[in-house]
Design a protein around this motif. Structure first.
Motif, mmCIF file in Angstrom:
data_model
loop_
_atom_site.group_PDB
_atom_site.id
_atom_site.type_symbol
_atom_site.label_atom_id
_atom_site.label_comp_id
_atom_site.label_asym_id
_atom_site.label_seq_id
_atom_site.Cartn_x
_atom_site.Cartn_y
_atom_site.Cartn_z
ATOM 1 N N PRO A 94 -8.458 -4.362 0.382
ATOM 2 C CA PRO A 94 -7.037 -3.629 0.509
ATOM 3 C C PRO A 94 -6.549 -3.695 -0.944
ATOM 4 N N VAL A 131 -5.553 -0.378 -3.416
ATOM 5 C CA VAL A 131 -4.620 -0.075 -4.191
ATOM 6 C C VAL A 131 -4.693 -0.051 -5.522
ATOM 7 N N VAL A 141 -6.053 -1.126 6.318
ATOM 8 C CA VAL A 141 -5.451 -2.004 5.575
ATOM 9 C C VAL A 141 -4.857 -3.457 6.270
ATOM 10 N N ILE A 197 -0.299 5.052 -0.654
ATOM 11 C CA ILE A 197 -1.058 5.267 0.583
ATOM 12 C C ILE A 197 -0.186 5.511 1.675
ATOM 13 N N ALA A 229 0.808 -1.331 0.046
ATOM 14 C CA ALA A 229 -0.037 -0.122 0.019
ATOM 15 C C ALA A 229 0.876 1.231 -0.074
#
Length: 258
Positions: free
Chosen positions: A175, A179, A136, A127, A122
């Motif tokens: 997640p 992403v 996440v 992120i 991530a």
């Protein structure tokens, strides 16, 4: 009483786990020794009143920088410790559970190591918000703990109940969608490009993560060699080593070389 054949196979599994502990430990130490101090920011956003505009303004602050090598070291080290524990101090409980068709230790380890892996991925796509990173981590941990619930619950059922598997799959896919969204935003609105190696990481680790789910399906449907729970256990171990090694050295090659 375990028959001699199972005893022999469990003995080989002990040696196998010790070898896996060593391989993970060697890689963890190699990453710590060889890697640069490349770090990514962990940020937090908040609203602040702007007297000049008489409105709320979005503010962003960097809380700290997180060296990427620490994340790689962490998930490799956690796996090493887990393999060492189940081959030594936890071995008796581990083997008795395998005979029953369950391995609780696996899911506890994955809930930490796989979650850290996903946080690293991530961060590589941009992120950086601390709340998003925590979510996440939590979603991947929940996915793996649903694997634990799946095995515990089905100890008491005559027919396999897939509800835990389905809920875990739902939690685990989020997640990856997030992403993927960052990939899309970067390519559509960003001025720069996400490095090619990050796309390779996304694709390869996504395949490996799904391979764990496939292994569980084959185990519970007792397809071919997966009729034997210990065969499925060895498959989990191999998948774990390959997935963690692939992520570790792709990240090293892309960002951590001095």
């Amino acid at each position: 009483m375990k028959d001699s054949n199972i005893q022999q196979r469990l003995q080989k599994l002990k040696v196998f786990n010790l070898a896996m502990a060593g391989l993970h430990a060697i890689q963890a130490l190699a990453i710590a020794w060889l890697s640069s101090d490349f770090a990514l920011p962990v940020n937090a956003s908040y609203l602040e009143f702007d007297p000049s505009s008489q409105g709320l303004v979005l503010m962003n602050t960097e809380l700290f920088s997180l060296p990427l090598a620490w994340l790689i070291f962490a998930f490799l080290a956690i796996s090493s410790i887990a393999h060492l524990a189940i081959a030594t101090v936890y071995r008796q409980k581990y083997e008795s559970n395998l005979v029953k068709g369950i391995n609780k230790a696996r899911w506890y380890e994955y809930s930490l190591s796989a979650s850290i892996m996903m946080v690293a991925i991530a961060m590589l796509v941009g992120i950086y918000d601390i709340g998003s990173l925590i979510m996440v981590f939590a979603l991947v941990a929940i996915m793996n703990l649903c694997g634990l619930i799946m095995e515990v619950h089905n100890q008491t059922t005559k027919k396999t109940n897939w509800i835990s598997f389905n809920i875990g799959s739902l939690a685990g896919i989020v997640p990856w969608i997030v992403v993927g969204l960052y990939f899309w935003v970067s390519s559509s609105y960003g001025t720069g490009e996400i490095p090619t190696f990050v796309y390779w990481i996304y694709g390869s680790i996504f395949v490996f993560f799904n391979s764990f789910a496939i292994n569980m399906i084959l185990q519970y449907r007792k397809v071919g060699k997966w009729h034997d729970y210990i065969y499925g256990e060895r498959t989990y171990i191999v998948l774990s080593l390959v997935a963690k090694s692939a992520l570790a050295w792709q990240v090293y090659g892309g960002t951590l070389q001095p």
